[in-house]
Design a protein around this motif. Structure first.
Motif, PDB file in Angstrom:
ATOM      1  N   ASN A  89      52.068  -5.405   9.121  1.00  0.00           N
ATOM      2  CA  ASN A  89      50.739  -5.063   8.637  1.00  0.00           C
ATOM      3  C   ASN A  89      49.880  -6.323   8.635  1.00  0.00           C
ATOM      4  OD1 ASN A  89      48.457  -4.210   7.241  1.00  0.00           O
ATOM      5  ND2 ASN A  89      49.481  -4.192   5.250  1.00  0.00           N
ATOM      6  N   ILE A  90      48.779  -6.324   9.390  1.00  0.00           N
ATOM      7  CA  ILE A  90      47.930  -7.510   9.522  1.00  0.00           C
ATOM      8  C   ILE A  90      46.556  -7.299   8.888  1.00  0.00           C
ATOM      9  CG2 ILE A  90      49.121  -8.345  11.578  1.00  0.00           C
ATOM     10  CD1 ILE A  90      46.813  -7.136  13.249  1.00  0.00           C
ATOM     11  N   ALA A  91      46.443  -6.330   7.971  1.00  0.00           N
ATOM     12  CA  ALA A  91      45.133  -6.021   7.381  1.00  0.00           C
ATOM     13  C   ALA A  91      44.518  -7.229   6.685  1.00  0.00           C
ATOM     14  CB  ALA A  91      45.263  -4.852   6.414  1.00  0.00           C
ATOM     15  N   ASP A  92      45.306  -7.971   5.916  1.00  0.00           N
ATOM     16  CA  ASP A  92      44.762  -9.121   5.204  1.00  0.00           C
ATOM     17  C   ASP A  92      44.321 -10.226   6.152  1.00  0.00           C
ATOM     18  OD1 ASP A  92      45.083  -7.933   2.773  1.00  0.00           O
ATOM     19  OD2 ASP A  92      46.921  -9.010   2.231  1.00  0.00           O
ATOM     20  N   ALA A  93      44.997 -10.352   7.276  1.00  0.00           N
ATOM     21  CA  ALA A  93      44.669 -11.422   8.229  1.00  0.00           C
ATOM     22  C   ALA A  93      43.453 -11.099   9.084  1.00  0.00           C
ATOM     23  CB  ALA A  93      45.877 -11.700   9.121  1.00  0.00           C
ATOM     24  N   TYR A  94      43.105  -9.826   9.201  1.00  0.00           N
ATOM     25  CA  TYR A  94      41.996  -9.427  10.064  1.00  0.00           C
ATOM     26  C   TYR A  94      41.053  -8.474   9.330  1.00  0.00           C
ATOM     27  CZ  TYR A  94      44.664 -11.517  13.858  1.00  0.00           C
ATOM     28  OH  TYR A  94      45.340 -12.394  14.656  1.00  0.00           O
ATOM     29  N   PRO A  95      40.397  -8.958   8.262  1.00  0.00           N
ATOM     30  CA  PRO A  95      39.485  -8.091   7.506  1.00  0.00           C
ATOM     31  C   PRO A  95      38.300  -7.619   8.331  1.00  0.00           C
ATOM     32  CG  PRO A  95      39.246 -10.378   6.830  1.00  0.00           C
ATOM     33  CD  PRO A  95      40.444 -10.324   7.714  1.00  0.00           C
ATOM     34  N   ASP A  96      37.903  -8.405   9.342  1.00  0.00           N
ATOM     35  CA  ASP A  96      36.774  -8.004  10.175  1.00  0.00           C
ATOM     36  C   ASP A  96      37.109  -6.757  10.997  1.00  0.00           C
ATOM     37  OD1 ASP A  96      38.670  -9.604  11.451  1.00  0.00           O
ATOM     38  OD2 ASP A  96      37.274 -10.195  13.034  1.00  0.00           O
ATOM     39  N   VAL A  97      38.359  -6.663  11.463  1.00  0.00           N
ATOM     40  CA  VAL A  97      38.785  -5.473  12.223  1.00  0.00           C
ATOM     41  C   VAL A  97      38.836  -4.263  11.297  1.00  0.00           C
ATOM     42  CG1 VAL A  97      40.619  -4.441  13.603  1.00  0.00           C
ATOM     43  CG2 VAL A  97      40.071  -6.871  13.873  1.00  0.00           C
ATOM     44  N   VAL A  98      39.361  -4.451  10.084  1.00  0.00           N
ATOM     45  CA  VAL A  98      39.389  -3.360   9.105  1.00  0.00           C
ATOM     46  C   VAL A  98      37.971  -2.863   8.836  1.00  0.00           C
ATOM     47  CG1 VAL A  98      39.931  -2.730   6.722  1.00  0.00           C
ATOM     48  CG2 VAL A  98      41.526  -4.154   8.040  1.00  0.00           C
ATOM     49  N   LYS A  99      37.048  -3.794   8.635  1.00  0.00           N
ATOM     50  CA  LYS A  99      35.657  -3.421   8.353  1.00  0.00           C
ATOM     51  C   LYS A  99      35.038  -2.669   9.528  1.00  0.00           C
ATOM     52  CE  LYS A  99      31.218  -5.393   6.921  1.00  0.00           C
ATOM     53  NZ  LYS A  99      30.494  -6.648   6.570  1.00  0.00           N
ATOM     54  N   GLN A 100      35.370  -3.099  10.734  1.00  0.00           N
ATOM     55  CA  GLN A 100      34.832  -2.445  11.929  1.00  0.00           C
ATOM     56  C   GLN A 100      35.363  -1.019  12.083  1.00  0.00           C
ATOM     57  OE1 GLN A 100      35.889  -4.535  15.505  1.00  0.00           O
ATOM     58  NE2 GLN A 100      34.928  -3.025  16.861  1.00  0.00           N
ATOM     59  N   LEU A 101      36.643  -0.817  11.737  1.00  0.00           N
ATOM     60  CA  LEU A 101      37.267   0.497  11.924  1.00  0.00           C
ATOM     61  C   LEU A 101      37.001   1.459  10.773  1.00  0.00           C
ATOM     62  CD1 LEU A 101      40.771  -0.545  13.307  1.00  0.00           C
ATOM     63  CD2 LEU A 101      38.915   0.518  14.589  1.00  0.00           C
ATOM     64  N   MET A 102      36.649   0.942   9.603  1.00  0.00           N
ATOM     65  CA  MET A 102      36.558   1.792   8.425  1.00  0.00           C
ATOM     66  C   MET A 102      35.563   2.952   8.562  1.00  0.00           C
ATOM     67  SD  MET A 102      38.095   2.406   5.666  1.00  0.00           S
ATOM     68  CE  MET A 102      39.049   0.929   5.312  1.00  0.00           C
ATOM     69  N   PRO A 103      34.395   2.777   9.201  1.00  0.00           N
ATOM     70  CA  PRO A 103      33.507   3.947   9.360  1.00  0.00           C
ATOM     71  C   PRO A 103      34.152   5.079  10.155  1.00  0.00           C
ATOM     72  CG  PRO A 103      32.283   1.921   9.701  1.00  0.00           C
ATOM     73  CD  PRO A 103      33.730   1.534   9.630  1.00  0.00           C
ATOM     74  N   ARG A 104      34.945   4.753  11.193  1.00  0.00           N
ATOM     75  CA  ARG A 104      35.630   5.805  11.944  1.00  0.00           C
ATOM     76  C   ARG A 104      36.728   6.425  11.098  1.00  0.00           C
ATOM     77  NH1 ARG A 104      35.045   6.702  17.287  1.00  0.00           N
ATOM     78  NH2 ARG A 104      35.642   8.755  16.528  1.00  0.00           N
ATOM     79  N   TRP A 105      37.436   5.599  10.330  1.00  0.00           N
ATOM     80  CA  TRP A 105      38.451   6.135   9.415  1.00  0.00           C
ATOM     81  C   TRP A 105      37.799   7.116   8.448  1.00  0.00           C
ATOM     82  CZ3 TRP A 105      38.759   6.358   4.191  1.00  0.00           C
ATOM     83  CH2 TRP A 105      39.995   6.700   3.613  1.00  0.00           C
ATOM     84  N   ASP A 106      36.623   6.767   7.935  1.00  0.00           N
ATOM     85  CA  ASP A 106      35.965   7.588   6.933  1.00  0.00           C
ATOM     86  C   ASP A 106      35.545   8.944   7.506  1.00  0.00           C
ATOM     87  OD1 ASP A 106      35.083   7.582   4.143  1.00  0.00           O
ATOM     88  OD2 ASP A 106      33.055   7.781   4.963  1.00  0.00           O
ATOM     89  N   GLN A 107      35.325   9.024   8.791  1.00  0.00           N
ATOM     90  CA  GLN A 107      34.982  10.312   9.407  1.00  0.00           C
ATOM     91  C   GLN A 107      36.144  11.294   9.310  1.00  0.00           C
ATOM     92  OE1 GLN A 107      33.513   9.740  13.412  1.00  0.00           O
ATOM     93  NE2 GLN A 107      32.033   8.197  12.765  1.00  0.00           N
ATOM     94  N   GLY A 108      37.347  10.774   9.174  1.00  0.00           N
ATOM     95  CA  GLY A 108      38.509  11.644   9.024  1.00  0.00           C
ATOM     96  C   GLY A 108      38.907  11.882   7.580  1.00  0.00           C
ATOM     97  N   ASN A 109      38.150  11.342   6.648  1.00  0.00           N
ATOM     98  CA  ASN A 109      38.458  11.534   5.224  1.00  0.00           C
ATOM     99  C   ASN A 109      37.941  12.898   4.777  1.00  0.00           C
ATOM    100  OD1 ASN A 109      38.998  11.406   2.522  1.00  0.00           O
ATOM    101  ND2 ASN A 109      37.657   9.655   2.088  1.00  0.00           N
ATOM    102  N   THR A 110      38.804  13.868   4.790  1.00  0.00           N
ATOM    103  CA  THR A 110      38.445  15.239   4.419  1.00  0.00           C
ATOM    104  C   THR A 110      38.562  15.464   2.914  1.00  0.00           C
ATOM    105  OG1 THR A 110      40.718  15.968   4.820  1.00  0.00           O
ATOM    106  CG2 THR A 110      39.171  16.154   6.653  1.00  0.00           C
ATOM    107  N   HIS A 111      38.830  14.399   2.182  1.00  0.00           N
ATOM    108  CA  HIS A 111      38.956  14.440   0.724  1.00  0.00           C
ATOM    109  C   HIS A 111      40.118  15.329   0.282  1.00  0.00           C
ATOM    110  CE1 HIS A 111      35.204  12.212   0.499  1.00  0.00           C
ATOM    111  NE2 HIS A 111      34.679  13.078   1.342  1.00  0.00           N
ATOM    112  N   VAL A 112      41.148  15.404   1.149  1.00  0.00           N
ATOM    113  CA  VAL A 112      42.345  16.134   0.766  1.00  0.00           C
ATOM    114  C   VAL A 112      43.071  15.405  -0.364  1.00  0.00           C
ATOM    115  CG1 VAL A 112      43.799  15.027   2.517  1.00  0.00           C
ATOM    116  CG2 VAL A 112      44.391  17.303   1.677  1.00  0.00           C
ATOM    117  N   PHE A 113      42.900  14.088  -0.432  1.00  0.00           N
ATOM    118  CA  PHE A 113      43.456  13.289  -1.522  1.00  0.00           C
ATOM    119  C   PHE A 113      42.320  12.886  -2.445  1.00  0.00           C
ATOM    120  CE2 PHE A 113      46.147  12.292   2.221  1.00  0.00           C
ATOM    121  CZ  PHE A 113      47.278  12.973   1.814  1.00  0.00           C
ATOM    122  N   LYS A 114      42.338  13.352  -3.667  1.00  0.00           N
ATOM    123  CA  LYS A 114      41.246  13.089  -4.614  1.00  0.00           C
ATOM    124  C   LYS A 114      41.461  11.758  -5.319  1.00  0.00           C
ATOM    125  CE  LYS A 114      39.691  17.188  -3.601  1.00  0.00           C
ATOM    126  NZ  LYS A 114      38.556  17.348  -2.696  1.00  0.00           N
TER     127      LYS A 114
END
Length: 498
Positions: free
Chosen positions: A473-498
């Motif tokens: 897991n390289i999330a801490d080492a590459y926060p810029d990549v996480v930030k770049q991908l997060m809007p696409r991740w959020d498009q799949g957030n159907t709020h199945v987990f509250k």
């Protein structure tokens, strides 16, 4: 002018007008509608892409390998949930999960079974049926092994899981009596339930193919294809095979295809770096088989010898199912049905064979979410290999397009029919997965996962360009990549987990 000449002129004029009228009518008529293709949809339980056509040189899978040469093989197809019932619910409805029940094995039972018919089809099979298809299911297409709602130790009910999808729902439980007994079958007619889990997670008996349930399913499918060949109606035939789901049981001749000492072990023998064990699980389903040689644990791996034995058993089960699929495909061709039948082979998720010390599915890592998909169009023998990322929710709209059927259902998927032909096509390489209170997005290069939990870290990032097995897991080492991908991740957030 004589009366005879006048009569002749009138006759010729009427004939000319009639011919002109017929010509105009013919020109205005629509061309005859093309014959709709049949669909043979083969579901395989717990089959990860461990086939020779997917690059595993050890596995014996000649029938699926041959089909792959005639099909479009998708190397990166992902299911939405890594558990049988929920994965199939998304496949059948073309929808991402939106409610907690949607990620459970009971999804189909709770969301479809017992519901009245509405204007919106319950599944893509129901939609085909409403549009003139004769629909037949056998084996495990939804969650239950025979398509009916009842518990592991209960008598078979008369309540279908998919009440409006089938003209016929068939299954031969053989000596095991019920679908669930057959699902956990041993060759002597017993099952995991009747033996109170005092069983091994594998068996190789000196029996023929019909000594285990999948052989009976193949026999039933062959018989039904002979009957369907005589119908003047397009058909959908769904055939669901159990193996290689636990227990890894298969006739001994399929075990004999392998030299156990040559079977490689996992390239991911430890828990990934910078990952909380909460992202994994202690192999509870596997450990239910109480007479296993060793118990699995995240604390330490099973021995290499036992890991090879288990992989051997899994591979034998894969080869057994491959042989049964071969029988069905041979009969399809024998009946001349292959010329106008779409063939789909799909598995409901992958499986960890000791990867990260896990034996089972139920994670949102690559090994659990990536599964088999190959699609053969009538009259096409492309042998194409597509590396685009597709999701199981894309299969619904794809089949509707290929069958020329419109659907009133709103799906989250998109048709990949254009990818079934060779050549570069525009495509959005994104797939989402949901489980363990986490949502993951797979892009062309990365997997980004976020968990809704207290245990840290809750964000995981894997770079498939440098780490195809997701070992760090390289999330801490590459926060810029996480930030770049997060809007696409959020498009799949159907709020199945509250």
């Amino acid at each position: 002018m004589s009366r005879l000449k006048i009569q002749l002129i009138i006759v010729l004029a009427v004939a000319g007008l009639t011919a002109l009228s017929m010509g105009l009518t013919s020109a205005l008529q629509e061309p005859p509608a093309p014959e709709r293709p049949n669909v043979l949809f083969i579901c395989v339980d717990d089959l990860r892409p461990d086939l020779r056509c997917y690059g595993n040189p050890v596995i014996h899978s000649p029938n699926l390998d041959q089909l792959a040469k005639q099909s479009t093989l998708f190397t990166r197809q992902y299911v939405t949930q890594p558990t049988c019932g929920a994965s199939r619910y998304s496949l059948l409805t073309g929808r991402l999960p939106r409610n907690p029940v949607d990620i459970k094995n009971e999804a189909i039972e709770k969301q479809i079974a017992g519901k009245p018919r509405t204007e919106v089809p319950e599944t893509f099979i129901d939609n085909l049926r409403r549009n003139g298809y004769y629909t037949v299911g056998m084996g495990k297409i939804s969650h239950s092994p025979d398509g009916y709602v009842y518990g592991y130790r209960e008598a078979k009910s008369n309540q279908l899981e998919l009440p409006h999808s089938w003209d016929e729902m068939l299954f031969d439980a053989g000596q095991w009596g019920t679908g669930w007994n057959a699902f956990f079958a041993y060759s002597d007619g017993s099952n995991r339930q009747s033996r109170n889990a005092q069983v091994k997670p594998y068996e190789g008996s000196e029996v023929d193919d019909e000594g285990y349930p999948d052989g009976l399913t193949a026999k039933l499918a062959v018989s039904k294809l002979k009957e369907l060949a005589t119908k003047k109606q397009p058909f959908f035939l769904g055939v669901g095979f159990f193996k290689p789901h636990l227990p890894f049981n298969a006739p001994k001749k399929y075990w004999d295809l392998y030299d156990e000492t040559n079977i490689p072990l996992t390239p991911s023998p430890t828990v990934p770096k910078n990952v909380n064990p909460a992202s994994l699980h202690p192999s509870n389903e596997f450990n239910q088989y109480a007479l296993g040689d060793e118990q699995a644990s995240l604390d330490k791996p099973v021995s290499d010898a036992y890991a090879r034995k288990l992989r051997h058993a899994y591979y034998a089960a894969v080869s057994y199912t491959d042989a049964q699929i071969g029988k069905v495909l041979d009969e399809l061709k024998r009946q001349g049905l292959d010329k106008n039948t779409i063939v789909v082979v799909w598995s409901d998720h992958g499986w960890h064979l000791g990867d990260y010390r896990v034996w089972g599915k139920h994670t949102i890592f690559e090994q659990s979410l990536r599964s088999v998909l190959m699609v053969k169009k009538p009259g096409s023998q492309t042998g194409a290999v597509r590396d685009e990322i597709v999701s199981s929710i894309d299969i619904y709209p794809t089949l509707m397009e290929l069958c020329g059927v419109k659907s009133p259902a709103q799906t989250d998927g998109k048709s990949f029919a254009s990818l079934l032909d060779k050549g570069k096509k525009p495509w959005d390489n994104v797939a989402y997965g949901y489980y363990r209170r986490g949502i993951t997005i797979r892009t062309d290069r990365y997997r980004l996962t976020r968990y809704f939990r207290d245990q840290q870290p809750t964000v995981e990032l894997y770079d498939h360009q440098t780490d195809p097995h997701e070992n760090q897991n390289i999330a801490d080492a590459y926060p810029d990549v996480v930030k770049q991908l997060m809007p696409r991740w959020d498009q799949g957030n159907t709020h199945v987990f509250k």
